[in-house]
Design a protein around this motif. Structure first.
Motif, PDB file in Angstrom:
ATOM      1  N   PHE A 185       6.823  -4.729   4.680  1.00 35.86           N
ATOM      2  CA  PHE A 185       7.732  -5.251   5.453  1.00 35.86           C
ATOM      3  C   PHE A 185       8.185  -7.312   6.014  1.00 35.86           C
ATOM      4  CE2 PHE A 185       5.862  -0.869   6.822  1.00 35.86           C
ATOM      5  CZ  PHE A 185       6.976  -0.153   6.479  1.00 35.86           C
ATOM      6  N   VAL A 198      -3.681  -5.455   5.744  1.00 32.97           N
ATOM      7  CA  VAL A 198      -3.742  -4.830   6.323  1.00 32.97           C
ATOM      8  C   VAL A 198      -5.649  -3.599   5.807  1.00 32.97           C
ATOM      9  CG1 VAL A 198      -1.685  -4.392   5.894  1.00 32.97           C
ATOM     10  CG2 VAL A 198      -2.762  -3.312   4.481  1.00 32.97           C
ATOM     11  N   ARG A 240       0.428   6.677  16.713  1.00 34.87           N
ATOM     12  CA  ARG A 240      -0.770   6.337  15.439  1.00 34.87           C
ATOM     13  C   ARG A 240      -1.806   6.248  15.022  1.00 34.87           C
ATOM     14  NH1 ARG A 240       1.903   1.769  11.921  1.00 34.87           N
ATOM     15  NH2 ARG A 240       0.170   0.489  13.199  1.00 34.87           N
ATOM     16  N   LEU A 249      -4.395   5.171  12.118  1.00 37.79           N
ATOM     17  CA  LEU A 249      -4.923   5.604  11.050  1.00 37.79           C
ATOM     18  C   LEU A 249      -5.654   5.241   9.813  1.00 37.79           C
ATOM     19  CD1 LEU A 249      -2.901   1.448  11.138  1.00 37.79           C
ATOM     20  CD2 LEU A 249      -1.679   3.718  10.450  1.00 37.79           C
ATOM     21  N   CYS A 305       0.654  -1.188   0.082  1.00 38.71           N
ATOM     22  CA  CYS A 305      -0.098  -0.182  -0.184  1.00 38.71           C
ATOM     23  C   CYS A 305       0.989   1.231   0.339  1.00 38.71           C
ATOM     24  CB  CYS A 305      -0.689   0.046   1.560  1.00 38.71           C
ATOM     25  SG  CYS A 305      -0.340  -0.081   3.043  1.00 38.71           S
ATOM     26  N   ASP A 341       1.712   4.531   2.225  1.00 42.42           N
ATOM     27  CA  ASP A 341       1.597   5.094   3.303  1.00 42.42           C
ATOM     28  C   ASP A 341       1.810   6.799   3.346  1.00 42.42           C
ATOM     29  OD1 ASP A 341       1.107   2.958   5.015  1.00 42.42           O
ATOM     30  OD2 ASP A 341       3.224   2.520   5.376  1.00 42.42           O
ATOM     31  N   GLN A 343      -4.240  -8.448  12.394  1.00 37.89           N
ATOM     32  CA  GLN A 343      -4.984  -6.958  12.392  1.00 37.89           C
ATOM     33  C   GLN A 343      -5.448  -7.214   9.935  1.00 37.89           C
ATOM     34  OE1 GLN A 343      -1.542  -3.764  11.563  1.00 37.89           O
ATOM     35  NE2 GLN A 343      -0.629  -5.364   9.879  1.00 37.89           N
ATOM     36  N   PHE A 393      -3.313   4.132   3.315  1.00 33.30           N
ATOM     37  CA  PHE A 393      -3.371   4.237   4.830  1.00 33.30           C
ATOM     38  C   PHE A 393      -2.210   6.606   4.686  1.00 33.30           C
ATOM     39  CE2 PHE A 393      -4.091   0.780   5.113  1.00 33.30           C
ATOM     40  CZ  PHE A 393      -4.907   0.116   5.771  1.00 33.30           C
ATOM     41  N   PRO A 439       7.672   3.781  13.730  1.00 33.35           N
ATOM     42  CA  PRO A 439       6.967   2.866  14.236  1.00 33.35           C
ATOM     43  C   PRO A 439       6.372   1.478  13.095  1.00 33.35           C
ATOM     44  CG  PRO A 439       5.386   4.491  15.161  1.00 33.35           C
ATOM     45  CD  PRO A 439       6.516   4.868  14.749  1.00 33.35           C
ATOM     46  N   THR A 440       5.911   2.063  11.892  1.00 31.91           N
ATOM     47  CA  THR A 440       5.543   2.062  11.242  1.00 31.91           C
ATOM     48  C   THR A 440       6.100   0.465  10.360  1.00 31.91           C
ATOM     49  OG1 THR A 440       4.993   3.583  10.202  1.00 31.91           O
ATOM     50  CG2 THR A 440       4.788   2.094   8.640  1.00 31.91           C
ATOM     51  N   GLY A 441       5.416  -0.410  10.228  1.00 34.06           N
ATOM     52  CA  GLY A 441       6.112  -1.662   9.987  1.00 34.06           C
ATOM     53  C   GLY A 441       6.694  -2.743  11.278  1.00 34.06           C
ATOM     54  N   GLY A 469       4.238   1.107   1.854  1.00 29.64           N
ATOM     55  CA  GLY A 469       3.577   0.664   3.518  1.00 29.64           C
ATOM     56  C   GLY A 469       2.665  -1.522   2.780  1.00 29.64           C
ATOM     57  N   GLY A 470       2.599  -1.366   3.953  1.00 31.83           N
ATOM     58  CA  GLY A 470       1.482  -2.477   4.260  1.00 31.83           C
ATOM     59  C   GLY A 470       2.541  -3.929   3.559  1.00 31.83           C
ATOM     60  N   ALA A 471       1.674  -4.872   5.254  1.00 36.04           N
ATOM     61  CA  ALA A 471       2.250  -5.515   5.659  1.00 36.04           C
ATOM     62  C   ALA A 471       3.503  -6.632   4.667  1.00 36.04           C
ATOM     63  CB  ALA A 471       1.544  -6.563   6.902  1.00 36.04           C
TER      64      ALA A 471
HETATM   65  O1  LIP Z   1       2.896  -0.691  11.743  1.00 35.58           O
HETATM   66  P1  LIP Z   1       2.109  -2.516  11.473  1.00 35.58           P
HETATM   67  O2  LIP Z   1       1.251  -2.574  12.550  1.00 35.58           O
HETATM   68  O3  LIP Z   1       3.500  -3.436  11.696  1.00 35.58           O
HETATM   69  O4  LIP Z   1       1.890  -2.548  10.297  1.00 35.58           O
HETATM   70  C1  LIP Z   1       1.302  -1.125   9.370  1.00 35.58           C
HETATM   71  C2  LIP Z   1      -0.358  -1.576   8.665  1.00 35.58           C
HETATM   72  O5  LIP Z   1      -1.060  -1.114  10.275  1.00 35.58           O
HETATM   73  C3  LIP Z   1      -0.712   0.136   8.338  1.00 35.58           C
HETATM   74  O6  LIP Z   1      -2.224  -0.383   8.169  1.00 35.58           O
HETATM   75  C4  LIP Z   1       0.193   0.377   6.646  1.00 35.58           C
HETATM   76  O7  LIP Z   1      -0.368   1.095   6.379  1.00 35.58           O
HETATM   77  C5  LIP Z   1       1.482  -0.192   6.971  1.00 35.58           C
HETATM   78  O8  LIP Z   1       2.269   0.308   5.829  1.00 35.58           O
HETATM   79  C6  LIP Z   1       2.362  -1.204   8.360  1.00 35.58           C
HETATM   80  O9  LIP Z   1       1.843  -2.200   7.170  1.00 35.58           O
END
Ligand code: LIP
Ligand code: ADP
Length: 408
Positions: A88, A187, A158, A160, A67, A69, A211, A142, A294-296, A83-85
């Motif tokens: 990561f 996500v 944060r 979201l 995604c 971010d 999530q 997001f 903190p993201t990811g 972004g997006g799990a």
């Molecule tokens: O920070 P986190 O909870 O590991 O995971 C995040 C998701 O909660 C969020 O929706 C997404 O936009 C981020 O890129 C990341 O994936």
């Protein structure tokens, strides 16, 4: 309930026409039609046997969309990142999975992810290696609003808001073959219940990020949570191997109920994490990190944990690798870049502390949960690497995040 629909799927999306996907299909892995569970069970055992005898590396499947971010602080956009799990998770699996010498660049796993034509990070390392499916709808996006106040270990730091949503991932989007393990890491409600069920049929063991199951979105797109028990995912839980939740999500998961169905891991920010299973629990210590974003962290934790299982560690020991990569994630903005020397040091530690082959015990029924007697040694060795890494970032903060991020 996540705001998705499981009505008639749209026409099959195309693969992004980037580079050919470099993952490989283990030669002896059977192609799967929808066989009954008993037959699949037998094939899974064969697959595990194959891996334990020095056969092809264990192939995994990661399901969840990349995604966009947008990071906002004090009402101002301070960064835009991939972004997006899935992004990561891929990053950490590529960095930390055990694999043969010739697989230096990419570990053996596929990513099933969906994006729109507006996707801005097709050439960033994770999507370039494992191209997403391309849809007519826009890429999930997001806005992450960070509070000015210093966050406590457990309070959300944060807010979201989902501002755009891509299509869900349907069962038919998954490859028609067997996998040693699967990670369900949606996500935005994109991993439908029927998609998770199909993952479970195709994979020996499935690890799930809560999530992906309990997120809902209000009229403004703000992320809120629903009780897992009230979703169609709850009846699938006994067939999941591990369920990871953040401490904010844990009350909606209902740890006391869930731990009777699978092993639950609750991540606790800078305090590390805790594991809960039917007749036991364990606390796993964190690693030092200077948090810049903190993201990811949770995504990187889950991937580090999965990699630990693939190295043959018990779940409690594997959570050390989860904590290690969670700490590494918060030290950089966006999808982190790992220094090759750091990765080499981690690999040497794991080679020293584990059996040399990927373990066949990443299997919902046979993995070990308790800490081993080398847990503290493993923590101390990884801690040294984490300290060095943290010093290096302080000395040269610019040397991070190759191209996945745009700081404004
Ligand atoms: O920070 P986190 O909870 O590991 O995971 C995040 C998701 O909660 C969020 O929706 C997404 O936009 C981020 O890129 C990341 O994936
Ligand atoms: N400030 C921090 N210092 C060290 N480790 C951290 C920090 N924040 C997160 N981590 C690591 O990342 C993991 C996941 O972080 P957490 O904040 O609990 O998840 P999420 O990103 O899902 O909210 C934690 O269990 C921990 O191991």
């Amino acid at each position: 309930m996540p705001s998705h629909t499981s009505a008639t799927p749209p026409p099959p999306p195309q693969r992004f026409p980037l580079r050919p996907a470099p993952w490989r299909l283990p030669a002896a892995m059977p192609l799967a039609a929808e066989l009954d569970d008993a037959l699949e069970e037998g094939e899974n055992q064969q697959l595990l046997l194959l891996a334990s005898k020095g056969g092809p590396a264990l192939e995994g499947m990661v399901v969840g969309s990349y995604c966009h971010d947008v990071l906002i602080r004090g009402g101002r956009v301070v960064g835009e990142t991939l972004g997006g799990a899935a992004a990561f998770v891929s990053n950490v699996l590529d960095a930390a999975s055990p694999r043969e010498e010739e697989e230096q660049e990419a570990a053996p796993f596929v990513v099933v992810s969906k994006v729109g034509h507006d996707f801005a990070y097709a050439s960033a390392p994770a999507p370039a290696r494992r191209p997403p499916l391309l849809c007519a709808s826009p890429t999930t996006s997001f806005h992450a609003q960070f509070s000015e106040a210093a966050a406590s270990a457990h309070a959300p730091d944060r807010e979201l808001r989902r501002v755009r949503a891509c299509d869900p991932i349907y069962p038919a989007d998954l490859p028609d073959r067997r996998f040693a393990y699967g990670l369900a890491v949606g996500v935005a409600g994109e991993v439908l219940p029927e998609t998770l069920e199909r993952m479970i049929r195709l994979c020996c063991a499935v690890l799930v990020d809560a999530q992906a199951l309990i997120r809902a979105f209000d009229g403004d797109g703000a992320v809120c949570h629903v009780s897992l028990e009230d979703t169609p995912y709850s009846r699938i839980l006994p067939r999941v191997a591990f369920l990871k939740a953040s401490s904010e999500e844990a009350p909606y998961v209902g740890v006391e109920t869930a731990r009777r169905r699978c092993c639950v891991i609750v991540t606790e920010g800078r305090d590390g994490c805790r594991l809960f299973w039917f007749e036991g629990e364990a606390r796993v210590a964190p690693f030092p990190a200077i948090q810049v974003d903190p993201t990811g962290a949770g995504d990187s934790f889950l991937a580090g944990f999965a990699a630990g299982l693939l190295w043959g560690l018990s779940a409690t020991d594997a959570a050390l690798l989860g904590n290690f990569f969670g700490a590494a994630a918060v030290s950089q903005v966006g999808v982190p870049t790992f220094h090759p020397k750091m990765l080499q040091a981690v690999k040497e530690i794991l080679e020293d502390k584990t059996t040399k082959r990927p373990s066949p015990c990443i299997n919902g029924t046979t993995f070990t949960l308790e800490r081993s007697n080398m847990h503290d040694e493993l923590h101390a060795a990884l801690r040294e690497v984490a300290m060095l890494m943290s010093e290096q970032h302080q000395a040269d903060p610019a040397n991070c995040n190759g191209g996945d991020i745009c700081l404004t």
